[in-house]
Write a protein that holds these residues in place. Structure first.
Motif, PDB file in Angstrom:
ATOM      1  N   LYS A   1       2.386 -13.561   9.657  1.00  0.00           N
ATOM      2  CA  LYS A   1       3.695 -13.094  10.113  1.00  0.00           C
ATOM      3  C   LYS A   1       4.661 -12.959   8.929  1.00  0.00           C
ATOM      4  CE  LYS A   1       7.540 -14.246  13.190  1.00  0.00           C
ATOM      5  NZ  LYS A   1       8.073 -15.232  14.170  1.00  0.00           N
ATOM      6  N   LEU A   2       4.649 -13.950   8.037  1.00  0.00           N
ATOM      7  CA  LEU A   2       5.529 -13.903   6.877  1.00  0.00           C
ATOM      8  C   LEU A   2       5.200 -12.705   5.986  1.00  0.00           C
ATOM      9  CD1 LEU A   2       7.726 -15.272   5.150  1.00  0.00           C
ATOM     10  CD2 LEU A   2       5.903 -16.592   4.043  1.00  0.00           C
ATOM     11  N   SER A   3       3.917 -12.453   5.764  1.00  0.00           N
ATOM     12  CA  SER A   3       3.524 -11.320   4.914  1.00  0.00           C
ATOM     13  C   SER A   3       3.942  -9.992   5.538  1.00  0.00           C
ATOM     14  CB  SER A   3       2.016 -11.347   4.665  1.00  0.00           C
ATOM     15  OG  SER A   3       1.288 -11.133   5.868  1.00  0.00           O
ATOM     16  N   ARG A   4       3.874  -9.911   6.864  1.00  0.00           N
ATOM     17  CA  ARG A   4       4.267  -8.673   7.549  1.00  0.00           C
ATOM     18  C   ARG A   4       5.774  -8.452   7.435  1.00  0.00           C
ATOM     19  NH1 ARG A   4       2.225  -9.891  11.879  1.00  0.00           N
ATOM     20  NH2 ARG A   4       4.015 -10.574  13.113  1.00  0.00           N
ATOM     21  N   LEU A   5       6.551  -9.504   7.597  1.00  0.00           N
ATOM     22  CA  LEU A   5       8.006  -9.377   7.498  1.00  0.00           C
ATOM     23  C   LEU A   5       8.433  -9.005   6.072  1.00  0.00           C
ATOM     24  CD1 LEU A   5       9.153 -12.417   9.693  1.00  0.00           C
ATOM     25  CD2 LEU A   5       9.270  -9.980  10.271  1.00  0.00           C
ATOM     26  N   ARG A   6       7.737  -9.546   5.091  1.00  0.00           N
ATOM     27  CA  ARG A   6       8.063  -9.207   3.704  1.00  0.00           C
ATOM     28  C   ARG A   6       7.727  -7.751   3.396  1.00  0.00           C
ATOM     29  NH1 ARG A   6       6.199 -14.662   0.281  1.00  0.00           N
ATOM     30  NH2 ARG A   6       8.049 -15.906   0.839  1.00  0.00           N
ATOM     31  N   ALA A   7       6.589  -7.270   3.900  1.00  0.00           N
ATOM     32  CA  ALA A   7       6.231  -5.860   3.699  1.00  0.00           C
ATOM     33  C   ALA A   7       7.243  -4.952   4.378  1.00  0.00           C
ATOM     34  CB  ALA A   7       4.824  -5.593   4.240  1.00  0.00           C
ATOM     35  N   LYS A   8       7.707  -5.357   5.559  1.00  0.00           N
ATOM     36  CA  LYS A   8       8.709  -4.570   6.282  1.00  0.00           C
ATOM     37  C   LYS A   8      10.042  -4.542   5.519  1.00  0.00           C
ATOM     38  CE  LYS A   8      10.973  -4.093  10.790  1.00  0.00           C
ATOM     39  NZ  LYS A   8      12.326  -3.960  10.269  1.00  0.00           N
ATOM     40  N   ALA A   9      10.408  -5.657   4.911  1.00  0.00           N
ATOM     41  CA  ALA A   9      11.655  -5.707   4.139  1.00  0.00           C
ATOM     42  C   ALA A   9      11.597  -4.719   2.977  1.00  0.00           C
ATOM     43  CB  ALA A   9      11.887  -7.126   3.631  1.00  0.00           C
ATOM     44  N   VAL A  10      10.446  -4.603   2.331  1.00  0.00           N
ATOM     45  CA  VAL A  10      10.281  -3.646   1.234  1.00  0.00           C
ATOM     46  C   VAL A  10      10.411  -2.220   1.755  1.00  0.00           C
ATOM     47  CG1 VAL A  10       8.619  -2.715  -0.418  1.00  0.00           C
ATOM     48  CG2 VAL A  10       8.882  -5.191  -0.178  1.00  0.00           C
ATOM     49  N   ARG A  11       9.756  -1.929   2.870  1.00  0.00           N
ATOM     50  CA  ARG A  11       9.824  -0.573   3.449  1.00  0.00           C
ATOM     51  C   ARG A  11      11.259  -0.242   3.849  1.00  0.00           C
ATOM     52  NH1 ARG A  11       9.565   1.594   8.766  1.00  0.00           N
ATOM     53  NH2 ARG A  11       8.597   3.688   8.823  1.00  0.00           N
ATOM     54  N   ASP A  12      11.952  -1.190   4.472  1.00  0.00           N
ATOM     55  CA  ASP A  12      13.329  -0.941   4.916  1.00  0.00           C
ATOM     56  C   ASP A  12      14.233  -0.617   3.732  1.00  0.00           C
ATOM     57  OD1 ASP A  12      12.530  -1.403   7.486  1.00  0.00           O
ATOM     58  OD2 ASP A  12      13.281  -3.472   7.581  1.00  0.00           O
ATOM     59  N   TYR A  13      14.044  -1.320   2.621  1.00  0.00           N
ATOM     60  CA  TYR A  13      14.857  -1.046   1.435  1.00  0.00           C
ATOM     61  C   TYR A  13      14.610   0.375   0.936  1.00  0.00           C
ATOM     62  CZ  TYR A  13      16.573  -1.202  -3.366  1.00  0.00           C
ATOM     63  OH  TYR A  13      17.225  -0.919  -4.536  1.00  0.00           O
ATOM     64  N   MET A  14      13.349   0.770   0.862  1.00  0.00           N
ATOM     65  CA  MET A  14      13.016   2.091   0.334  1.00  0.00           C
ATOM     66  C   MET A  14      13.555   3.200   1.243  1.00  0.00           C
ATOM     67  SD  MET A  14       9.135   1.283  -1.030  1.00  0.00           S
ATOM     68  CE  MET A  14       8.947   2.839  -1.920  1.00  0.00           C
ATOM     69  N   ILE A  15      13.495   2.980   2.554  1.00  0.00           N
ATOM     70  CA  ILE A  15      14.032   3.975   3.482  1.00  0.00           C
ATOM     71  C   ILE A  15      15.548   4.055   3.339  1.00  0.00           C
ATOM     72  CG2 ILE A  15      14.373   4.524   5.931  1.00  0.00           C
ATOM     73  CD1 ILE A  15      11.591   3.345   6.440  1.00  0.00           C
ATOM     74  N   ALA A  16      16.201   2.890   3.179  1.00  0.00           N
ATOM     75  CA  ALA A  16      17.649   2.871   3.020  1.00  0.00           C
ATOM     76  C   ALA A  16      18.088   3.592   1.753  1.00  0.00           C
ATOM     77  CB  ALA A  16      18.154   1.428   2.997  1.00  0.00           C
ATOM     78  N   LYS A  17      17.194   3.659   0.756  1.00  0.00           N
ATOM     79  CA  LYS A  17      17.500   4.321  -0.506  1.00  0.00           C
ATOM     80  C   LYS A  17      17.061   5.790  -0.530  1.00  0.00           C
ATOM     81  CE  LYS A  17      19.398   1.202  -3.206  1.00  0.00           C
ATOM     82  NZ  LYS A  17      20.629   1.428  -3.988  1.00  0.00           N
ATOM     83  N   GLY A  18      16.667   6.305   0.625  1.00  0.00           N
ATOM     84  CA  GLY A  18      16.330   7.720   0.687  1.00  0.00           C
ATOM     85  C   GLY A  18      14.862   8.030   0.842  1.00  0.00           C
ATOM     86  N   GLY A  19      14.019   7.023   0.959  1.00  0.00           N
ATOM     87  CA  GLY A  19      12.595   7.261   1.153  1.00  0.00           C
ATOM     88  C   GLY A  19      12.296   7.797   2.540  1.00  0.00           C
ATOM     89  N   ASP A  20      11.292   8.683   2.641  1.00  0.00           N
ATOM     90  CA  ASP A  20      10.905   9.272   3.923  1.00  0.00           C
ATOM     91  C   ASP A  20      10.105   8.242   4.725  1.00  0.00           C
ATOM     92  OD1 ASP A  20      10.002  10.739   6.048  1.00  0.00           O
ATOM     93  OD2 ASP A  20       9.155  12.375   4.858  1.00  0.00           O
TER      94      ASP A  20
END
Length: 529
Positions: free
Chosen positions: A274-293
């Motif tokens: 669960k922790l690894s999944r939440l950390r991966a999601k945090a990385v994806r959310d940051y990239m999307i917030a910065k303009g990633g598709d």
């Protein structure tokens, strides 16, 4: 080589007072007054003679050895002329040679002095450290043409942008004792980013840095992603690393990735996943917030199921707590470097069949054959080499720009080997080209394919160059609307610049009456007026 003299003296006296003695001048013969019979005297003398002879033989052997050594080391003496023109020339040549030797020696001395001073400066400067890095590809060949950026972690400012030297070497001179981030990028390759804290003193060489091409399945460990213990909130020091990954996504529009989180094996497996999944999601959310598709970025947590080091040590567990991204999709052209792509794009086509005139454009008409350069296969194989994709994409664009265009793809070989095998090989290669173009969205009903083996050469098969030209892919135009031409402006480097030039078709003007032009004739009573 020496002599000995013996003085024998006899004194005749009374028998009671009689003495016998030998005076020996050679100190090696230590004979006191001898008594007894003459045999003792003879034996003593013989011993002395033997010793003298042994010493003489030893000296002769030593002389012989010295002569042999002399012969080995003896150099031929050149006796210079003493007068006349020859003497002057000899003296000038000798002076020039001595001067050259002196200058060479001085240059070597100066070089050693400079290196010594440099070494002293580097050793004595406690605030500076030198680092050597070598870039290699997956086959351990040196990589050049990469960009390097060195950032001070504390201030987040760029402090150096060194060049990659011959052999793939990077030479850095950076402040010691301060953490720095080194980012290495190259078009078509996954970036490398790592953090080091240079130590003062002599230079340090890091392990070779291996750059990998952007290909499906390749993984990249994001070294500088940090989270608090048992937390999924990104640490401030993670943003630079994430921006690097985001730039790669923006540079390659077809790139799609999966962000994966990983942990060590401490704690319950369910909690780690669960922790690894939440950390991966945090990385994806940051990239999307910065303009990633968001459609190009997925995420997943693997917990402790995919360790890359032993969990029995502290260092191993630290390596296993990581964030990765994996390439899940990318267009083939990004598997080759931009330098090769540029060169390939400029040398894609030639149209020697039929031979064209000196005109700068050629009409696209039925029967026209276009030879595609830069489309290649491995020896006796039908799989397209990656370098071929850029060239084929030009034909994809050609097909999409001219909806009426229909073509036949034909494969050709040289005459080496079995004609039956050559025929089948040419068919399969033509089909591989057609399948690629169809995969790019072109209607397959607009194309056919055929193999001609070695039956239609364009050059002699007696030479290597001729056979190379005969191994080719051709496109023959089967159908096309009139009015299109293919520009072929050739410069001194024989590069071809493709331009589609639709020709203007003049409409017939309609006239009614003398000197009267009418665009839209009007029908009156079934007749045009």
């Amino acid at each position: 080589g020496s002599t000995s003299e013996f003085l024998l003296s006899y004194v005749f006296q009374n028998k009671k007072e009689e003495e016998r003695f030998v005076k020996v001048e050679d100190p090696r013969v230590n004979i006191a007054a001898l008594s007894g019979n003459g045999k003792e005297f003879t034996d003593s003398m013989q011993l002395a003679n033997n010793q003298i002879k042994a010493d003489y033989d030893a000296s002769q052997e030593e002389n012989k050895k010295l002569k042999e050594e002399l012969e080995k080391t003896k150099t031929t003496l050149i006796i210079p002329p003493t007068t006349g023109k020859e003497a002057d020339e000899f003296n000038l040549a000798l002076a020039a040679k001595l001067k050259a030797i002196e200058e060479a020696n001085q240059a070597e001395i100066d070089k050693l002095k400079a290196e010594l001073e440099k070494s002293k400066a580097e050793t004595n400067d406690a605030n500076t450290s030198s680092i050597t890095i070598r870039l290699v590809d997956e086959k351990n060949n040196p990589v050049t043409g990469a960009q390097v950026k060195v950032t001070d972690v504390a201030s987040n400012t760029v402090i150096a942008t060194p060049k990659v030297e011959n052999g793939g070497y990077i030479l850095l001179s950076v402040p010691s004792g301060k953490p720095i981030d080194i980012l290495i990028t190259k078009s078509g390759y996954l970036y490398k980013s790592f953090n080091v804290t240079p130590e003062s003193g002599p230079g340090k060489k890091l392990d070779d840095i291996k750059l990998e091409k952007v290909e499906v399945g390749k993984r990249l460990i994001m070294n500088n992603i940090a989270f608090d213990v048992n937390q999924s909130k990104l640490g401030k020091g993670s943003f630079q690393e994430l921006d690097n990954a985001l730039k790669l996504l923006k540079d390659i529009p077809s790139l799609e990735i999966e962000i994966s989180g990983h942990t060590d094996n401490l704690g319950p497996a369910e909690g780690n996943e669960k922790l690894s999944r939440l950390r991966a999601k945090a990385v994806r959310d940051y990239m999307i917030a910065k303009g990633g598709d968001k459609d190009r970025i997925t995420y997943k947590g693997y917990g402790s199921r995919q360790p890359i080091a032993s969990n029995d040590t502290k260092e191993g567990r630290k390596e296993n707590r990581r964030t990765e991204f994996q390439v899940t999709k990318v267009a083939p052209e990004y598997s080759i470097s931009s330098e090769n792509a540029k060169e390939t794009l400029t040398k894609i086509l030639e149209t020697p069949r039929p031979k064209s005139s000196d005109s700068t454009s050629q009409a696209l008409e039925v029967g026209k054959k276009i030879i595609a350069n830069s489309i290649s296969f491995d020896v006796s194989e039908t799989t397209l080499q990656k370098e071929s994709f850029v060239a084929l994409d030009v034909f994809v664009k050609l097909m999409k720009d001219i909806p009426s265009l229909e073509i036949e793809v034909s494969g050709h070989t040289d005459n080496l080997g079995s004609s039956k095998i050559n025929q089948e090989l040419s068919v399969q290669r033509a089909k591989a080209v057609l399948d690629y173009i169809v995969s790019k969205g072109v209607d397959k009903n607009r194309m056919t394919y055929k193999g001609f083996g070695s039956s239609d050469p364009i050059e002699s098969n007696k030479t290597i160059e001729g056979r190379k030209k005969n191994r080719r892919i051709e496109f023959e135009i089967l159908k096309v609307a009139p009015g299109y031409s293919l520009g072929s402006k050739v410069d001194s480097a024989n590069e071809v610049d493709l331009k589609l030039k639709p020709k203007a078709i003049k409409k017939k003007r309609q006239y009614k009456g003398k000197g009267t032009y009418q665009k839209n004739p009007i029908k009156i009573g079934g007749k045009k007026k």
